[in-house]
Motif scaffolding. Sequence first.
Motif, PDB file in Angstrom:
ATOM      1  N   ALA A 140      17.660  14.278 -38.291  1.00  0.00           N
ATOM      2  CA  ALA A 140      16.334  14.564 -37.731  1.00  0.00           C
ATOM      3  C   ALA A 140      16.442  15.520 -36.550  1.00  0.00           C
ATOM      4  N   ILE A 141      17.400  15.286 -35.660  1.00  0.00           N
ATOM      5  CA  ILE A 141      17.582  16.146 -34.489  1.00  0.00           C
ATOM      6  C   ILE A 141      17.995  17.546 -34.927  1.00  0.00           C
ATOM      7  N   LYS A 142      18.901  17.624 -35.888  1.00  0.00           N
ATOM      8  CA  LYS A 142      19.362  18.927 -36.384  1.00  0.00           C
ATOM      9  C   LYS A 142      18.190  19.740 -36.945  1.00  0.00           C
ATOM     10  N   ILE A 143      17.359  19.118 -37.744  1.00  0.00           N
ATOM     11  CA  ILE A 143      16.215  19.817 -38.335  1.00  0.00           C
ATOM     12  C   ILE A 143      15.192  20.172 -37.257  1.00  0.00           C
ATOM     13  N   ALA A 144      14.937  19.258 -36.319  1.00  0.00           N
ATOM     14  CA  ALA A 144      13.962  19.515 -35.254  1.00  0.00           C
ATOM     15  C   ALA A 144      14.369  20.719 -34.418  1.00  0.00           C
TER      16      ALA A 144
ATOM     17  N   PHE B 161       6.718  16.089 -32.785  1.00  0.00           N
ATOM     18  CA  PHE B 161       6.173  14.821 -32.318  1.00  0.00           C
ATOM     19  C   PHE B 161       6.791  13.662 -33.085  1.00  0.00           C
ATOM     20  N   VAL B 162       7.093  12.587 -32.373  1.00  0.00           N
ATOM     21  CA  VAL B 162       7.580  11.343 -32.967  1.00  0.00           C
ATOM     22  C   VAL B 162       6.383  10.404 -33.021  1.00  0.00           C
ATOM     23  N   ILE B 163       6.067   9.901 -34.220  1.00  0.00           N
ATOM     24  CA  ILE B 163       4.878   9.057 -34.354  1.00  0.00           C
ATOM     25  C   ILE B 163       5.200   7.666 -34.877  1.00  0.00           C
ATOM     26  N   GLY B 164       6.419   7.198 -34.606  1.00  0.00           N
ATOM     27  CA  GLY B 164       6.795   5.791 -34.788  1.00  0.00           C
ATOM     28  C   GLY B 164       6.829   5.302 -36.201  1.00  0.00           C
ATOM     29  N   GLY B 165       7.049   4.088 -36.270  1.00  0.00           N
ATOM     30  CA  GLY B 165       6.986   2.802 -35.608  1.00  0.00           C
ATOM     31  C   GLY B 165       8.058   2.548 -34.548  1.00  0.00           C
TER      32      GLY B 165
ATOM     33  N   ALA C  27      12.447   3.686 -30.594  1.00  0.00           N
ATOM     34  CA  ALA C  27      13.663   3.214 -29.916  1.00  0.00           C
ATOM     35  C   ALA C  27      14.832   4.172 -30.149  1.00  0.00           C
ATOM     36  N   GLN C  28      14.933   4.715 -31.342  1.00  0.00           N
ATOM     37  CA  GLN C  28      16.045   5.606 -31.673  1.00  0.00           C
ATOM     38  C   GLN C  28      15.882   7.013 -31.108  1.00  0.00           C
ATOM     39  N   LEU C  29      14.643   7.463 -30.910  1.00  0.00           N
ATOM     40  CA  LEU C  29      14.421   8.868 -30.558  1.00  0.00           C
ATOM     41  C   LEU C  29      13.904   9.112 -29.147  1.00  0.00           C
ATOM     42  N   LEU C  30      13.511   8.077 -28.413  1.00  0.00           N
ATOM     43  CA  LEU C  30      12.919   8.275 -27.097  1.00  0.00           C
ATOM     44  C   LEU C  30      13.830   9.063 -26.160  1.00  0.00           C
ATOM     45  N   SER C  31      15.118   8.821 -26.202  1.00  0.00           N
ATOM     46  CA  SER C  31      16.035   9.518 -25.293  1.00  0.00           C
ATOM     47  C   SER C  31      16.113  11.028 -25.580  1.00  0.00           C
ATOM     48  N   PHE C  32      15.698  11.457 -26.756  1.00  0.00           N
ATOM     49  CA  PHE C  32      15.701  12.877 -27.112  1.00  0.00           C
ATOM     50  C   PHE C  32      14.406  13.584 -26.706  1.00  0.00           C
ATOM     51  N   CYS C  33      13.411  12.810 -26.285  1.00  0.00           N
ATOM     52  CA  CYS C  33      12.091  13.366 -25.971  1.00  0.00           C
ATOM     53  C   CYS C  33      12.011  13.802 -24.513  1.00  0.00           C
ATOM     54  N   ASP C  34      11.228  14.844 -24.258  1.00  0.00           N
ATOM     55  CA  ASP C  34      11.017  15.270 -22.873  1.00  0.00           C
ATOM     56  C   ASP C  34       9.618  14.919 -22.377  1.00  0.00           C
ATOM     57  N   THR C  35       8.702  14.622 -23.289  1.00  0.00           N
ATOM     58  CA  THR C  35       7.323  14.280 -22.942  1.00  0.00           C
ATOM     59  C   THR C  35       6.875  13.107 -23.812  1.00  0.00           C
ATOM     60  N   ALA C  36       6.087  12.208 -23.212  1.00  0.00           N
ATOM     61  CA  ALA C  36       5.501  11.097 -23.966  1.00  0.00           C
ATOM     62  C   ALA C  36       4.005  11.066 -23.676  1.00  0.00           C
ATOM     63  N   TYR C  37       3.199  11.095 -24.726  1.00  0.00           N
ATOM     64  CA  TYR C  37       1.746  11.025 -24.606  1.00  0.00           C
ATOM     65  C   TYR C  37       1.340   9.593 -24.982  1.00  0.00           C
ATOM     66  N   ILE C  38       0.903   8.826 -23.997  1.00  0.00           N
ATOM     67  CA  ILE C  38       0.656   7.402 -24.183  1.00  0.00           C
ATOM     68  C   ILE C  38      -0.814   7.089 -23.966  1.00  0.00           C
ATOM     69  N   THR C  39      -1.387   6.269 -24.844  1.00  0.00           N
ATOM     70  CA  THR C  39      -2.709   5.705 -24.624  1.00  0.00           C
ATOM     71  C   THR C  39      -2.500   4.288 -24.129  1.00  0.00           C
ATOM     72  N   LYS C  40      -2.920   4.016 -22.902  1.00  0.00           N
ATOM     73  CA  LYS C  40      -2.796   2.670 -22.332  1.00  0.00           C
ATOM     74  C   LYS C  40      -4.116   1.944 -22.524  1.00  0.00           C
ATOM     75  N   ILE C  41      -4.041   0.781 -23.148  1.00  0.00           N
ATOM     76  CA  ILE C  41      -5.216  -0.028 -23.423  1.00  0.00           C
ATOM     77  C   ILE C  41      -5.120  -1.300 -22.598  1.00  0.00           C
ATOM     78  N   SER C  42      -6.150  -1.581 -21.811  1.00  0.00           N
ATOM     79  CA  SER C  42      -6.181  -2.806 -21.003  1.00  0.00           C
ATOM     80  C   SER C  42      -6.878  -3.901 -21.812  1.00  0.00           C
ATOM     81  N   HIS C  43      -6.131  -4.476 -22.715  1.00  0.00           N
ATOM     82  CA  HIS C  43      -6.667  -5.514 -23.592  1.00  0.00           C
ATOM     83  C   HIS C  43      -5.503  -6.354 -24.092  1.00  0.00           C
ATOM     84  N   SER C  44      -5.707  -7.647 -24.215  1.00  0.00           N
ATOM     85  CA  SER C  44      -4.686  -8.534 -24.778  1.00  0.00           C
ATOM     86  C   SER C  44      -4.988  -8.758 -26.248  1.00  0.00           C
TER      87      SER C  44
END
Length: 97
Positions: free
Chosen positions: A18-22, A30-34, A39-56
């Motif tokens: 994946a890194i070689k092709i990227a 963009f990494v779109i999970g799960g 967990a495997q790719l976060l260390s390769f990322c330089d930016t994270a776009y997060i939606t924080k939801i205040s809900h349980s």
Amino acid sequence: DENYKKDGAIIVHSVDDAIKIAKSYDKPIFVIGGASIYAQLLSFCDTAYITKISHSFDEPDSYFPNLDKMENWEVSEQSETEIYNGMFYKFVTYKQK
């Protein structure tokens, strides 16, 4: 499945592949999970776009790492808090130091 194919998709079977092709692209990737993909790719990322939801939620089954508690990530931008269907949320952009 090693033989899985999908029109318009590039299928890889390892982080190294994946890194070689990227690296061959000159536009953002963009990494779109799960959760295990994050967990495997976060260390390769330089930016994270997060939606924080205040809900349980009753039974969450996956969690994204808490970047606020990780020394190598810092908030670079965040939106005002909004409300939708009784849930408060905001968009937060993190940059890896």
